[in-house]
Design an enzyme around this catalytic site. Structure first.
Site, short mmCIF file in Angstrom:
data_model
loop_
_atom_site.label_atom_id
_atom_site.label_comp_id
_atom_site.label_asym_id
_atom_site.label_seq_id
_atom_site.Cartn_x
_atom_site.Cartn_y
_atom_site.Cartn_z
N ASP A 64 0.87 -1.18 0.00
CA ASP A 64 0.00 0.00 0.00
C ASP A 64 0.91 1.23 0.00
OD1 ASP A 64 -1.62 2.14 0.60
OD2 ASP A 64 -2.67 1.16 2.25
N ASN A 91 2.35 5.52 -10.54
CA ASN A 91 1.07 5.52 -11.24
C ASN A 91 -0.12 5.28 -10.30
OD1 ASN A 91 -0.86 4.71 -13.64
ND2 ASN A 91 -0.80 2.95 -12.25
N SER A 144 -2.70 14.12 -14.11
CA SER A 144 -3.98 14.11 -14.82
C SER A 144 -4.14 15.49 -15.45
CB SER A 144 -5.11 13.88 -13.80
OG SER A 144 -6.37 14.19 -14.36
N TYR A 157 -9.52 15.56 -5.83
CA TYR A 157 -8.69 14.87 -6.83
C TYR A 157 -7.80 15.88 -7.56
CZ TYR A 157 -7.53 11.83 -10.82
OH TYR A 157 -6.87 11.11 -11.79
N ALA A 158 -8.39 17.01 -7.99
CA ALA A 158 -7.61 18.03 -8.72
C ALA A 158 -6.50 18.58 -7.83
CB ALA A 158 -8.53 19.15 -9.20
N ALA A 159 -6.77 18.75 -6.55
CA ALA A 159 -5.74 19.27 -5.62
C ALA A 159 -4.58 18.28 -5.53
CB ALA A 159 -6.34 19.53 -4.25
P1 NAP Z 1 -7.42 2.05 -11.90
O1 NAP Z 1 -7.78 1.18 -13.04
O2 NAP Z 1 -8.40 2.32 -10.83
O3 NAP Z 1 -6.05 1.49 -11.26
C1 NAP Z 1 -5.50 2.12 -10.14
C2 NAP Z 1 -4.25 1.37 -9.75
O4 NAP Z 1 -3.71 1.98 -8.56
C3 NAP Z 1 -4.54 -0.08 -9.42
O5 NAP Z 1 -3.48 -0.89 -9.91
C4 NAP Z 1 -4.56 -0.08 -7.90
O6 NAP Z 1 -4.14 -1.35 -7.44
C5 NAP Z 1 -3.52 0.97 -7.58
N1 NAP Z 1 -3.68 1.53 -6.24
C6 NAP Z 1 -4.73 2.23 -5.76
N2 NAP Z 1 -4.51 2.52 -4.46
C7 NAP Z 1 -3.31 1.98 -4.13
C8 NAP Z 1 -2.54 1.95 -2.95
N3 NAP Z 1 -2.98 2.51 -1.82
N4 NAP Z 1 -1.34 1.31 -2.95
C9 NAP Z 1 -0.90 0.73 -4.10
N5 NAP Z 1 -1.57 0.73 -5.25
C10 NAP Z 1 -2.77 1.35 -5.26
O7 NAP Z 1 -6.95 3.49 -12.40
P2 NAP Z 1 -6.25 3.98 -13.76
O8 NAP Z 1 -7.29 4.61 -14.57
O9 NAP Z 1 -5.40 2.91 -14.33
O10 NAP Z 1 -5.36 5.15 -13.15
C11 NAP Z 1 -3.96 5.06 -12.98
C12 NAP Z 1 -3.42 6.46 -12.70
O11 NAP Z 1 -3.77 7.32 -13.78
C13 NAP Z 1 -4.00 7.10 -11.44
O12 NAP Z 1 -2.98 7.84 -10.79
C14 NAP Z 1 -5.05 8.03 -11.98
O13 NAP Z 1 -5.31 9.12 -11.10
C15 NAP Z 1 -4.41 8.47 -13.28
N6 NAP Z 1 -5.37 8.97 -14.27
C16 NAP Z 1 -6.34 8.15 -14.77
C17 NAP Z 1 -7.24 8.65 -15.73
C18 NAP Z 1 -8.32 7.82 -16.37
O14 NAP Z 1 -9.16 8.38 -17.10
N7 NAP Z 1 -8.38 6.53 -16.16
C19 NAP Z 1 -7.13 10.00 -16.14
C20 NAP Z 1 -6.14 10.79 -15.60
C21 NAP Z 1 -5.26 10.27 -14.68
P3 NAP Z 1 -4.69 -2.13 -6.16
O15 NAP Z 1 -6.16 -1.85 -6.05
O16 NAP Z 1 -4.33 -3.55 -6.49
O17 NAP Z 1 -3.89 -1.60 -5.02
#
Ligand code: NAP
Length: 258
Positions: A64, A91, A144, A157-159
């Site tokens: 975590d 990420n 993002s 989230y934006a912050a």
């Molecule tokens: P996702 O499908 O929800 O995946 C999030 C990942 O983060 C999962 O692998 C999750 O794994 C991991 N995670 C969450 N909390 C964690 C913790 N406390 N410790 C370790 N791992 C953790 O999200 P995604 O869309 O791929 O997003 C990835 C990144 O891109 C994020 O930073 C997100 O803010 C950014 N982003 C996404 C979008 C979009 O449209 N999808 C747009 C802009 C930015 P576990 O649950 O296994 O821990």
């Protein structure tokens, strides 16, 4: 003697699914050994098996990122068994809460900052002195477009994502002299679980506002990360690279169809 960072060892947080899994795959395809880090052991193990079956070297670690002591302990195990990663991709992230600013609870605020900001700090404070010792490091933080612009019902989230860009640029300034680059990638709407689960607006409504007229794929973000940490990315430091199909350049509601 301190262990030197390995230019071919890449650690990706949040690698269990979505953008992080695609980044791990892209880096493995480019010949890197990859360290997969997240909380979901089963999902990590599935990806590890898939990458190994394709001929790559992949190693999962359950952790975590919000828990600083757990991150230190996990990274000590990574260092002992595999070495110091020369590439770190922060990420892991969580979205929401989609509340008005006065409705956001302390718990929600702290939970989001705990993963999206503290998590990155935990990894970087461990990696930077080690990368400095080897005069090499590539750090990419996934922010993002909400790290550059705001959004109603998205203040927390934006912050967090704005904080990440300030942190990224400051690390670039502070550590660039030691062969370390630190960049942010700012995705728009990417088709992952986060988008499906967390955004209350309909997909059709969102699509109407994206000049590319489609969501991005995790692979499209992954390729940008691979470029930043690859041989042609060495002079890019402190950037916040937008990967959003034109969304943040478009303020009107509708994209012209003719
Ligand atoms: P996702 O499908 O929800 O995946 C999030 C990942 O983060 C999962 O692998 C999750 O794994 C991991 N995670 C969450 N909390 C964690 C913790 N406390 N410790 C370790 N791992 C953790 O999200 P995604 O869309 O791929 O997003 C990835 C990144 O891109 C994020 O930073 C997100 O803010 C950014 N982003 C996404 C979008 C979009 O449209 N999808 C747009 C802009 C930015 P576990 O649950 O296994 O821990």
């Amino acid at each position: 003697m301190a262990v030197q960072p390995d230019v071919n060892l890449a650690l990706v947080t949040g690698a269990s699914r979505g953008i992080g899994a695609a980044i791990a795959e892209a880096l493995a395809e480019s010949g890197r050994r990859v360290v997969l880090l997240a909380r979901d052991a089963e999902a990590l193990s599935r990806l590890e098996k898939k990458l190994v079956a394709a001929g790559a070297q992949a190693h999962s670690f359950v952790c975590d990122v919000a828990n600083g002591a757990a991150v230190d302990a996990t990274l000590a195990r990574v260092e002992a068994s595999l070495g110091v990663p020369g590439i770190i991709v922060n990420n892991a992230g969580v979205g929401g809460p989609f509340h008005r600013a006065d409705e956001v609870s302390n718990e929600e605020w702290e939970a989001l900052f705990g993963v999206n900001v503290d998590g990155v700090y935990h990894l970087c404070r461990w990696a930077l002195p080690r990368m400095k010792a080897g005069r090499y490091g590539r750090i990419v933080n996934i922010s993002s477009i909400q790290g550059l612009f705001g959004g109603a019902r998205s203040s927390t989230y934006a912050a967090t994502k704005h904080a990440l860009i300030g942190y990224t640029r400051s690390l670039a300034a502070e550590w660039g002299a030691f062969g370390i680059t630190c960049n942010a990638v700012c995705p728009g709407y990417i088709d992952t679980e986060m988008l499906l689960n967390a955004d209350p607006a309909s997909r059709t409504e969102l699509l109407r506002r994206i000049p590319a007229r489609r969501f991005g794929t995790p692979e499209e973000v992954a390729k940008v990360v691979a470029f930043l940490v690859g041989p042609h990315g060495g002079y890019i430091n402190g950037s916040a690279l937008v990967v959003d199909g034109g969304l943040s350049s478009h303020l009107a509601n509708d994209v012209p169809s003719e």
